[in-house]
Design a protein around this motif. Structure first.
Motif, short mmCIF file in Angstrom:
data_model
loop_
_atom_site.label_atom_id
_atom_site.label_comp_id
_atom_site.label_asym_id
_atom_site.label_seq_id
_atom_site.Cartn_x
_atom_site.Cartn_y
_atom_site.Cartn_z
N THR A 66 2.93 6.01 -3.03
CA THR A 66 4.05 6.80 -3.57
C THR A 66 3.99 6.87 -5.09
N ARG A 67 3.71 5.74 -5.72
CA ARG A 67 3.65 5.73 -7.18
C ARG A 67 2.47 6.56 -7.69
N LEU A 105 13.98 2.42 -9.70
CA LEU A 105 12.52 2.49 -9.66
C LEU A 105 12.02 3.86 -10.09
N TRP A 106 12.76 4.90 -9.71
CA TRP A 106 12.42 6.25 -10.15
C TRP A 106 12.39 6.34 -11.67
N PRO A 124 10.29 3.43 -3.25
CA PRO A 124 10.29 3.98 -4.62
C PRO A 124 10.98 5.34 -4.72
N LEU A 125 11.18 6.00 -3.57
CA LEU A 125 11.80 7.32 -3.59
C LEU A 125 13.32 7.24 -3.48
N ALA A 128 0.83 -1.21 0.00
CA ALA A 128 0.00 0.00 0.00
C ALA A 128 0.86 1.25 0.00
N GLY A 129 1.94 1.23 0.77
CA GLY A 129 2.85 2.37 0.79
C GLY A 129 3.49 2.62 -0.56
N MET A 130 3.95 1.55 -1.21
CA MET A 130 4.54 1.69 -2.54
C MET A 130 3.53 2.23 -3.53
#
Length: 226
Positions: A49-50, A136-137, A130-131, A44-46
């Protein structure tokens, strides 16, 4: 829409097979206490962020005058992102081959503390990963640039990006679904899979980084020269 999804496939696959995020997800999932809730919170956190990255950078890229020709294959922003991503992946492959530290890898002590994390802290890790992971960025930005360049319109672009997120997180969601549907049988499978990924993290990372690095480098150079 179909053509855009095909164009997104390299970024989807590249994002999905990043070993670090899968290992963290599996370690959280097999935690003896609240493992399922930790894994769900992590994903959920990922996802949040996305989504935020999509709102911010999708808006910026969609307003860019660079997309005036509507060509996703010859867009200089996409080509530059591909070039950067290719270089980053090749550097990662080289560092893994030389057994040097990858900046996207967590410290070993951090991994060993995963069992003691609360769902809230797992959510925070999902928000942050992801940050702090450069690869991933660039995968996400490349996907957003490809969608923006296609000029699909806001609703269709949003659907395309949501599909990107869903598929990019598919290897995180599948173990969670397995744990929900077949909880007893999944425990041993998840433990074995987590151990295998941890043990083979280096060759997997080298192979993935080398293959995708060469692919993106070639595409980026071709796009800039065309």
């Amino acid at each position: 829409m179909e053509a855009v999804l095909v164009s997104l496939l390299p970024y989807i696959i590249g994002s999905a097979v990043v070993p670090l995020q899968i290992i963290v997800g599996l370690l959280l999932l097999k935690s003896p206490k609240q493992g399922l809730f930790k894994a769900i919170a992590y994903v959920a956190g990922m996802t949040i962020t996305r989504l935020l990255q999509g709102l911010l950078f999708g808006f910026i890229l969609s307003r860019s005058t660079t997309f005036a020709d509507g060509s996703s294959g010859k867009n200089p922003i996409i080509s530059t992102l591909l070039l950067v991503l290719g270089i980053l992946l090749l550097i990662a492959a080289y560092k893994k081959w030389r057994k040097e530290e990858d900046p996207d890898d967590p410290p070993p002590k951090w991994v060993t503390t995963i069992d003691g994390l609360t769902p809230l802290k797992a959510f925070g890790i999902g928000l942050g990963l992801p940050l702090i992971a450069a690869k991933l960025w660039v995968f996400t930005l490349s996907a957003l640039a490809t969608i923006a360049a296609a000029q699909l319109g806001q609703p269709t672009s949003a659907i395309a990006y949501l599909l990107f997120i869903l598929l990019a997180e598919s290897l995180l969601l599948l173990p969670i679904l397995m744990r929900i549907l077949v909880p007893e049988r999944s425990k041993s499978v998840l433990i074995q899979l987590s151990s295998w990924l941890t043990r083979n993290n280096r060759p997997i990372t080298i192979t993935i980084s080398l293959v995708f690095g060469l692919l993106f480098l070639k595409s980026g150079i071709s796009g800039l020269l065309s």
